[in-house]
Scaffold this motif. Structure first.
Motif, mmCIF file in Angstrom:
data_model
loop_
_atom_site.group_PDB
_atom_site.id
_atom_site.type_symbol
_atom_site.label_atom_id
_atom_site.label_comp_id
_atom_site.label_asym_id
_atom_site.label_seq_id
_atom_site.Cartn_x
_atom_site.Cartn_y
_atom_site.Cartn_z
ATOM 1 N N UNK A 117 77.425 48.946 69.451
ATOM 2 C CA UNK A 117 78.771 48.698 70.545
ATOM 3 C C UNK A 117 78.191 49.143 71.631
ATOM 4 N N UNK A 118 78.263 48.346 72.979
ATOM 5 C CA UNK A 118 78.132 48.649 74.141
ATOM 6 C C UNK A 118 76.478 48.561 74.335
ATOM 7 N N UNK A 119 76.088 49.109 75.387
ATOM 8 C CA UNK A 119 74.556 48.862 75.891
ATOM 9 C C UNK A 119 73.380 50.008 75.586
ATOM 10 N N UNK A 120 72.502 49.756 75.311
ATOM 11 C CA UNK A 120 71.758 48.616 75.323
ATOM 12 C C UNK A 120 72.098 47.942 73.930
ATOM 13 N N UNK A 121 72.494 46.599 73.862
ATOM 14 C CA UNK A 121 72.806 46.114 72.697
ATOM 15 C C UNK A 121 71.640 45.597 71.682
ATOM 16 N N UNK A 122 71.967 45.730 70.480
ATOM 17 C CA UNK A 122 70.960 45.036 69.355
ATOM 18 C C UNK A 122 70.248 43.877 69.875
ATOM 19 N N UNK A 123 71.164 43.078 70.161
ATOM 20 C CA UNK A 123 70.626 41.711 70.465
ATOM 21 C C UNK A 123 69.657 41.786 71.627
ATOM 22 N N UNK A 124 70.103 42.402 72.650
ATOM 23 C CA UNK A 124 69.075 42.297 73.720
ATOM 24 C C UNK A 124 67.712 43.131 73.309
ATOM 25 N N UNK A 125 67.825 44.247 72.759
ATOM 26 C CA UNK A 125 66.641 45.249 72.198
ATOM 27 C C UNK A 125 65.693 44.139 71.265
ATOM 28 N N UNK A 126 66.477 43.424 70.421
ATOM 29 C CA UNK A 126 65.675 42.704 69.393
ATOM 30 C C UNK A 126 64.873 41.590 70.021
ATOM 31 N N UNK A 127 65.480 41.063 71.104
ATOM 32 C CA UNK A 127 65.003 39.832 71.711
ATOM 33 C C UNK A 127 63.817 40.245 72.729
ATOM 34 N N UNK A 128 63.981 41.648 73.072
ATOM 35 C CA UNK A 128 63.120 42.113 74.174
ATOM 36 C C UNK A 128 61.584 42.427 73.241
ATOM 37 N N UNK A 129 61.849 42.821 72.227
ATOM 38 C CA UNK A 129 60.680 43.231 71.280
ATOM 39 C C UNK A 129 60.154 41.981 70.721
ATOM 40 N N UNK A 130 60.687 40.777 70.507
ATOM 41 C CA UNK A 130 60.243 39.606 70.334
ATOM 42 C C UNK A 130 59.302 39.150 71.421
#
Length: 370
Positions: A117-130
């Motif tokens: 919850x909050x930042x950095x979010x799981x969504x943002x990090x997983x997309x950055x890793x991809x």
């Protein structure tokens, strides 16, 4: 449903491997608006509050958030560090230390962290890793004991993000490590290091060590959540490692919310009980929290300390969480290494050399048999 655009893969290219640490989360700043935003996301997760949304959301938005937002912001302000929220700061240090440890052991992996919850979010990090070319992700929650409201909530979000990826990576998740020998040893070392500096309690004279775990509703135990039993297992193993009896080392649960029954015994009433009994010293350690945060720094070291003293207790000692202690980083490294097995995690040159050695060894064995 629309799917994310993916990086274009080159033929024959071996993708990267990542270890993604996941912690609970924290407000961006210790101000009411930021705290309300964080609490709204946290308390809207059905894994956290198992009440139908139609009943829960009006109460959350109209009563709880307006009241708790300002109160919680004041509490966060008491423990906020110069670098930011304690939970985020310690998680960043753990991430950097684990990255350095794996690099020193020739692991060719990316190490990063996200907040549920909050930042950095799981969504943002997983997309950055991809976008960085990662094709394999080990999800390692920083929750040693499995709970539906923590570990499962993190996994829910990871797999929700996967639904939007066109080219999904391999994903492994670490479910629990509440009884991992290196985790237990890191806890032991943390307690004993504190005692070396501040003296060991006189257990024969009635002084006590309290192991305080985060509480969950009692109903979750009845429904099959293993969290309670895993906390008991961790406490038992740690007490044995410290060579303490159940009387000297007591286990409690903190952070109760609402009127429903939660896991017992409760931490705050136990501290008051020890204070009224005239206990000359109590040490409190929170094994389930791998990073110091609001629940340890404010709830235990401030509110708990006050409750104990007000009830007549004398010396109160708060033992810091594992944070980025060397023993804990070593344990994290061992847990990660175990779950990375079978993935290409060595640098390409080293991997080629390993394959060459294996082929030479196989040829030599074949020659002996011939």
């Amino acid at each position: 449903m629309r799917f994310d655009q993916e990086p274009i893969a080159s033929y024959g290219q071996t993708g990267k491997t990542a270890v993604l640490l996941i912690n609970l989360g924290t407000p961006d700043e210790p101000r009411p608006a930021a705290v309300r935003r964080y609490l709204r996301e946290f308390l809207s997760d059905p894994r956290v509050v198992e009440i139908p949304a139609a009943l829960w959301q009006p109460l959350l938005r109209l009563v709880i958030l307006p009241l708790r937002g300002r109160q919680s912001a004041q509490k966060y302000a008491k423990v906020w560090m110069r670098e930011g929220s304690p939970l985020k700061v310690h998680t960043e240090h753990q991430t950097a230390a684990l990255r350095q440890l794996l690099l020193a052991n020739d692991y060719d992996v990316i190490v990063d962290y996200a907040m549920r919850y909050g930042n950095p979010s799981i969504s943002d990090k997983m997309r950055q890793l991809r976008q960085a070319g990662v094709e394999r992700i080990l999800v390692l929650p920083l929750y040693p004991q499995y709970s539906s409201s923590t570990t499962a909530a993190a996994a829910d979000e990871v797999f929700r993000v996967l639904r939007h990826l066109r080219n999904q990576p391999d994903v492994r998740t670490v479910r629990q490590y509440h009884d991992h020998p290196s985790y237990i040893d890191a806890l032991r070392q943390q307690v004993e290091a504190y005692w070396q500096q501040h003296g060991r309690p006189d257990f024969a004279a009635g002084e006590r060590l309290l192991l305080s775990f985060h509480g969950v509703p009692r109903r979750t135990l009845d429904l099959g959540d293993p969290y309670h039993d895993q906390c008991l297992k961790t406490g038992k193993l740690l007490a044995e490692a410290l060579q303490l009896s159940e009387t000297a080392c007591r286990l409690t649960f903190q952070s109760r919310f609402g009127k429903a029954e939660w896991l017992q015994p409760y931490t705050a009433p136990t501290l008051e009980e020890l204070g009224r009994a005239g206990t000359s010293r109590v040490d409190v350690f929170c094994p389930g929290f791998t990073s110091d945060c609001l629940e340890t720094l404010e709830e235990i070291n401030m509110e708990g300390r006050h409750a104990y003293a007000a009830a007549g207790g004398r010396a109160f000692h708060f033992i810091p969480c594992l944070n980025a202690s060397p023993a804990w980083i070593t344990a994290l490294g061992e847990i990660a290494a175990r779950h990375l097995q079978g993935w290409p995690i060595l640098p390409e040159a080293e991997a080629e050399a390993t394959r060459a050695r294996a082929e030479a060894s196989a040829a030599a064995r074949q020659g002996v048999r011939a």
